[in-house]
Design an enzyme around this catalytic site. Structure first.
Site, PDB file in Angstrom:
ATOM      1  N   ASP A 132     -16.975 -30.943  15.363  1.00 32.27           N
ATOM      2  CA  ASP A 132     -17.625 -30.673  16.656  1.00 32.27           C
ATOM      3  C   ASP A 132     -19.078 -30.263  16.396  1.00 32.27           C
ATOM      4  OD1 ASP A 132     -18.068 -30.259  19.335  1.00 32.27           O
ATOM      5  OD2 ASP A 132     -16.823 -28.471  19.517  1.00 32.27           O
TER       6      ASP A 132
ATOM      7  N   GLU B 257     -17.837 -12.267  11.352  1.00 33.13           N
ATOM      8  CA  GLU B 257     -19.068 -11.607  10.918  1.00 33.13           C
ATOM      9  C   GLU B 257     -20.180 -11.892  11.915  1.00 33.13           C
ATOM     10  OE1 GLU B 257     -21.359 -13.151   7.591  1.00 33.13           O
ATOM     11  OE2 GLU B 257     -20.180 -14.999   7.622  1.00 33.13           O
ATOM     12  N   TRP B 258     -21.129 -10.985  11.989  1.00 35.47           N
ATOM     13  CA  TRP B 258     -22.299 -11.161  12.850  1.00 35.47           C
ATOM     14  C   TRP B 258     -23.420 -11.794  12.034  1.00 35.47           C
ATOM     15  CZ3 TRP B 258     -23.377 -10.849  17.924  1.00 35.47           C
ATOM     16  CH2 TRP B 258     -24.714 -10.836  18.301  1.00 35.47           C
TER      17      TRP B 258
END
Length: 294
Positions: free
Chosen positions: A202, A99-100
């Site tokens: 991370d 998704e953006w």
């Protein structure tokens, strides 16, 4: 530029996944890094997605592991996670479409919510340290075989593999290895006994976003169950997060008295990763930690 065949492959997969026709598609490069090419996809002039693309032979199953990590984090319902649209391989290309996320302002509540959400994620636990599959940290393989004790896992599955790579590349000397061995003998007195926490793995400043609702969204995980100091330590590596983040985290999942020691030791892992990927500029910080604790 993407080949015509690859564009058609993407269009066909998106048509199937989204269950609607695609009359137009635009690919806008948005940079990336040393591993991936990245693009903003716009469908029918209105619907946006994020495409990551790299070489399937160089980084086998890297995107599959990323997809699995994102989906596993999402099942915990603790913090917003980037949604996966599809993950496929075409010829020697591997593709991950997500998704953006349109960026929004980091309001006063953003960092407080982020700290609270991460504390909730870290309270998701497992009987052992590790994960059901190995994955990647950046572009380097990360071993996740389950172990009962955090210190053993940290030494055998995190530090030692990276030390071996660095030694082969002549980035570490035998004196460094001796110092690490001395450090290993002290880790039981530095790390407390805690249940394994579900980690992003991370968590530096480039691996989260702020959406239009001013909410934190996690991206690019290296998921496993480990000591929560790993995530918290990484937030300090490249500038640190806002004080409200740490205050909120501490309120919901109190930090230990010696958390600063734990964080410094935990950061040896990402520092070794960066040493192996980017060279000797990261050796100074590694040396500093070894000198302080050995």
């Amino acid at each position: 530029m993407l080949s015509k065949q690859l564009e058609e492959f993407i269009i066909n997969n998106l048509t199937e996944k989204l269950n609607h026709s695609i009359s137009s598609i635009k690919f806008q490069s948005v940079g990336g890094g040393p591993i991936n090419n990245t693009y903003k996809l716009t469908l029918n002039n209105q619907q946006n997605f994020f495409l990551k693309l790299n070489n399937a032979d160089r980084f086998p199953n890297l995107f599959v592991k990323e997809k699995n990590g994102l989906e596993f984090l999402a099942t915990q319902h603790c913090i917003q996670i980037l949604s996966v649209i599809f993950c496929e391989t075409h010829d020697n290309n591997q593709l991950l479409i997500l998704e953006w996320i349109a960026s929004g302002p980091r309001t006063g509540n953003f960092w407080k919510q982020f700290g609270e959400n991460l504390a909730k994620l870290h309270q998701c636990s497992h009987l052992q340290f590790g994960f059901d599959e190995d994955n990647y940290m950046g572009s380097l393989p990360q071993q996740n075989s389950f172990m009962n004790k955090w210190v053993d896992f940290f030494i055998e599955k995190r530090l030692t593999p990276q030390m071996e790579i660095a030694l082969q590349k002549n980035l570490l000397s035998s004196k460094h290895i001796d110092s690490f061995q001395k450090l290993f003998k002290k880790l039981d007195s530095i790390f407390n006994e805690e249940r394994p926490s579900l980690l992003h793995g991370d968590l530096w400043s480039g691996n989260f976003m702020c959406n239009e609702q001013s909410e934190p969204v996690l991206i690019d995980p290296a998921v496993y169950f480990g000591h929560r100091s790993v995530d918290l330590a990484m937030t300090t590596l490249f500038g640190g997060f806002d004080r409200a983040f740490y205050d909120a985290y501490h309120y919901h999942f109190p930090l230990l008295v010696n958390y600063e020691e734990q964080w410094e030791i935990a950061n040896l892992y990402p520092l070794l990763i960066h040493l192996n990927l980017f060279g000797q500029s990261y050796l100074h910080d590694i040396n500093g930690t070894l000198q302080r604790f050995t």
